[in-house]
Design a protein around this motif. Sequence first.
Motif, mmCIF file in Angstrom:
data_model
loop_
_atom_site.group_PDB
_atom_site.id
_atom_site.type_symbol
_atom_site.label_atom_id
_atom_site.label_comp_id
_atom_site.label_asym_id
_atom_site.label_seq_id
_atom_site.Cartn_x
_atom_site.Cartn_y
_atom_site.Cartn_z
ATOM 1 N N LEU A 120 0.817 -1.207 0.000
ATOM 2 C CA LEU A 120 0.000 0.000 0.000
ATOM 3 C C LEU A 120 0.855 1.264 0.000
ATOM 4 O O LEU A 120 0.437 2.289 -0.527
ATOM 5 C CB LEU A 120 -0.922 0.017 1.220
ATOM 6 C CG LEU A 120 -2.305 -0.602 1.043
ATOM 7 C CD1 LEU A 120 -3.102 -0.501 2.326
ATOM 8 C CD2 LEU A 120 -3.067 0.053 -0.094
ATOM 9 N N SER A 121 2.038 1.215 0.589
ATOM 10 C CA SER A 121 2.893 2.407 0.649
ATOM 11 C C SER A 121 3.196 2.917 -0.751
ATOM 12 O O SER A 121 3.594 2.154 -1.635
ATOM 13 C CB SER A 121 4.206 2.088 1.365
ATOM 14 O OG SER A 121 3.947 1.824 2.722
ATOM 15 N N THR A 167 -2.241 3.964 -4.426
ATOM 16 C CA THR A 167 -3.635 4.330 -4.245
ATOM 17 C C THR A 167 -4.498 3.109 -4.512
ATOM 18 O O THR A 167 -4.443 2.525 -5.596
ATOM 19 C CB THR A 167 -4.044 5.472 -5.197
ATOM 20 O OG1 THR A 167 -3.252 6.624 -4.914
ATOM 21 C CG2 THR A 167 -5.516 5.819 -5.040
ATOM 22 N N MET A 173 -2.149 1.743 9.744
ATOM 23 C CA MET A 173 -1.468 2.600 8.767
ATOM 24 C C MET A 173 -2.107 3.985 8.833
ATOM 25 O O MET A 173 -2.777 4.428 7.905
ATOM 26 C CB MET A 173 -1.541 2.002 7.361
ATOM 27 C CG MET A 173 -0.814 0.666 7.238
ATOM 28 S SD MET A 173 -0.802 -0.016 5.574
ATOM 29 C CE MET A 173 0.402 1.035 4.763
ATOM 30 N N GLU A 184 -1.036 6.878 8.487
ATOM 31 C CA GLU A 184 -0.569 7.896 7.542
ATOM 32 C C GLU A 184 -1.379 7.909 6.256
ATOM 33 O O GLU A 184 -1.295 8.849 5.456
ATOM 34 C CB GLU A 184 0.924 7.673 7.224
ATOM 35 C CG GLU A 184 1.227 6.419 6.418
ATOM 36 C CD GLU A 184 1.327 5.124 7.235
ATOM 37 O OE1 GLU A 184 1.741 4.103 6.657
ATOM 38 O OE2 GLU A 184 0.975 5.121 8.433
ATOM 39 N N CYS A 185 -2.174 6.889 6.028
ATOM 40 C CA CYS A 185 -2.968 6.807 4.801
ATOM 41 C C CYS A 185 -4.231 7.656 4.919
ATOM 42 O O CYS A 185 -4.813 7.783 5.985
ATOM 43 C CB CYS A 185 -3.343 5.357 4.514
ATOM 44 S SG CYS A 185 -1.923 4.267 4.254
ATOM 45 N N GLU A 186 -4.641 8.218 3.795
ATOM 46 C CA GLU A 186 -5.849 9.052 3.750
ATOM 47 C C GLU A 186 -6.988 8.246 3.134
ATOM 48 O O GLU A 186 -6.863 7.712 2.029
ATOM 49 C CB GLU A 186 -5.582 10.304 2.911
ATOM 50 C CG GLU A 186 -6.749 11.264 2.885
ATOM 51 C CD GLU A 186 -6.446 12.516 2.082
ATOM 52 O OE1 GLU A 186 -7.388 13.037 1.455
ATOM 53 O OE2 GLU A 186 -5.288 12.966 2.088
ATOM 54 N N VAL A 239 -8.081 4.739 -0.804
ATOM 55 C CA VAL A 239 -7.051 4.751 0.238
ATOM 56 C C VAL A 239 -5.754 5.200 -0.433
ATOM 57 O O VAL A 239 -5.254 4.528 -1.335
ATOM 58 C CB VAL A 239 -6.871 3.353 0.859
ATOM 59 C CG1 VAL A 239 -5.757 3.379 1.898
ATOM 60 C CG2 VAL A 239 -8.180 2.863 1.480
ATOM 61 N N VAL A 240 -5.232 6.360 -0.005
ATOM 62 C CA VAL A 240 -3.992 6.892 -0.568
ATOM 63 C C VAL A 240 -2.932 6.837 0.536
ATOM 64 O O VAL A 240 -3.103 7.422 1.598
ATOM 65 C CB VAL A 240 -4.177 8.346 -1.062
ATOM 66 C CG1 VAL A 240 -2.872 8.890 -1.622
ATOM 67 C CG2 VAL A 240 -5.284 8.415 -2.105
ATOM 68 N N CYS A 241 -1.849 6.127 0.249
ATOM 69 C CA CYS A 241 -0.786 5.960 1.240
ATOM 70 C C CYS A 241 0.514 6.592 0.715
ATOM 71 O O CYS A 241 0.900 6.329 -0.432
ATOM 72 C CB CYS A 241 -0.546 4.499 1.543
ATOM 73 S SG CYS A 241 -2.010 3.677 2.247
#
Length: 196
Positions: free
Chosen positions: A113-114, A117, A150, A152-154, A193-195
């Motif tokens: 995921l890092s 998107t 996680m 930090e993900c939006e 999910v944006v990481c």
Amino acid sequence: MAHPHGWIDISVRVLTDDQGRVTGLHQTWQMDPFYSLVVFDELQRVDGATLDEGLDQLGGEIRNNLASQGYFTEARIDGERLPLKEVSEYTAMRRDNRLTFIFILPFASTPALSGSTLTYQVYDPTYYLEVVHKAEGDEPSDNALVLRDMPECELTIMPADPDPEKIMEASRLDADESGEPGLGRYFAETGQVVCP
């Protein structure tokens, strides 16, 4: 008379492994109150079976029906479609007087995921059923889309923005008619999910 004829409220938890790779989607579907009432009434009319036994059988039927439709789910990472594996963990239950179906939809590949998107849509291809994220008022509820471990993900749930022609097409369909294949996609919300 027009589509949709049933409604499902969903909540989704994005599943990851210890390396931060996405492994699947844990989905909770709550059927609309009227449909739930009809199903519970039918299950209680079955001679010799308890409601729990009926729900167990119904869960298997729902899972099998969804399997042929890709579990109503399309997921992508950085625009590339994620292949799905077969659902083996699922249950049907009565929760808040509504039929609730919970299942884990595993992915066949598990990308990191890092720096990526992840997007998904959950929809009935024929738009007979409308599937929307669980809401409080006009906004998705806090647990409608969740990713643990996680922070930090939006996470965002984007509303559908169907073309007016698609709205007219759906409004002309009678209960016994099916829309064009994929019609439901135009009415589907998108979870994102944006990481970093």
